[in-house]
Design a protein around this motif. Structure first.
Motif, PDB file in Angstrom:
ATOM      1  N   GLN A 256       1.554   3.967  -3.585  1.00 20.99           N
ATOM      2  CA  GLN A 256       1.298   5.413  -3.567  1.00 20.99           C
ATOM      3  C   GLN A 256       2.442   6.208  -4.182  1.00 20.99           C
ATOM      4  N   TYR A 257       3.659   5.772  -3.930  1.00 19.57           N
ATOM      5  CA  TYR A 257       4.825   6.568  -4.314  1.00 19.57           C
ATOM      6  C   TYR A 257       5.662   5.936  -5.426  1.00 19.57           C
TER       7      TYR A 257
ATOM      8  N   ASP B 259       0.822  -1.214   0.000  1.00 22.00           N
ATOM      9  CA  ASP B 259       0.000   0.000   0.000  1.00 22.00           C
ATOM     10  C   ASP B 259       0.855   1.263   0.000  1.00 22.00           C
ATOM     11  N   TYR B 260       1.967   1.222   0.687  1.00 18.15           N
ATOM     12  CA  TYR B 260       2.860   2.384   0.738  1.00 18.15           C
ATOM     13  C   TYR B 260       3.689   2.501  -0.538  1.00 18.15           C
TER      14      TYR B 260
END
Length: 129
Positions: free
Chosen positions: A40-41, A36-37
């Motif tokens: 995002q990036y 999930d992290y």
């Protein structure tokens, strides 16, 4: 972490999200819990066609025939996040070829080497945490 202060050290097991673990040789192995992290990036992304989703989720590499879209200028041996065509993050891997080379490949050639996918929650739930 502020709430964890109220719990004694001997009773506290962990705080936050487990991104991975260090192996015995000292290398860091990234776990699917970081997806999930990463999604995002992520600078480099690949969208996989619906007919290739299940193969990827079973732990197989991604062939060129299953690639829907890919970010521009992705170099070879670079980390990449895999999405479904509906923009749902499915996992991550390492590119086998650069974006320029992918266009020249046969449909059965491997484009991305599998590293982790959301199916690992079921396959490796004993050793994941």
């Amino acid at each position: 972490m502020r709430r964890a202060i109220s719990v004694g050290r001997d009773q506290l097991m962990s705080v936050g999200v487990c991104f991975g673990k260090f192996t015995k040789s000292g290398k860091f192995k990234l776990h699917i819990t970081a997806l999930d992290y990463l999604a995002q990036y992520a600078k480099f992304k690949l969208w996989i066609k619906p007919n290739g989703e299940m193969q990827f989720l079973y732990g197989n590499h991604i062939a060129k025939a299953h690639v829907g879209r890919i970010s521009e200028d992705v170099p070879e041996h670079q980390g990449i996040v895999i999405f479904s065509m509906a923009d749902v993050p499915l996992g991550f891997g390492v590119t086998a070829r650069s974006t320029v080379d992918i266009r020249k490949l046969q449909p059965t050639d491997i484009v991305v080497f599998h590293q982790a996918d959301v199916g690992e929650y079921l396959r490796e739930q004993d050793t994941l945490f």
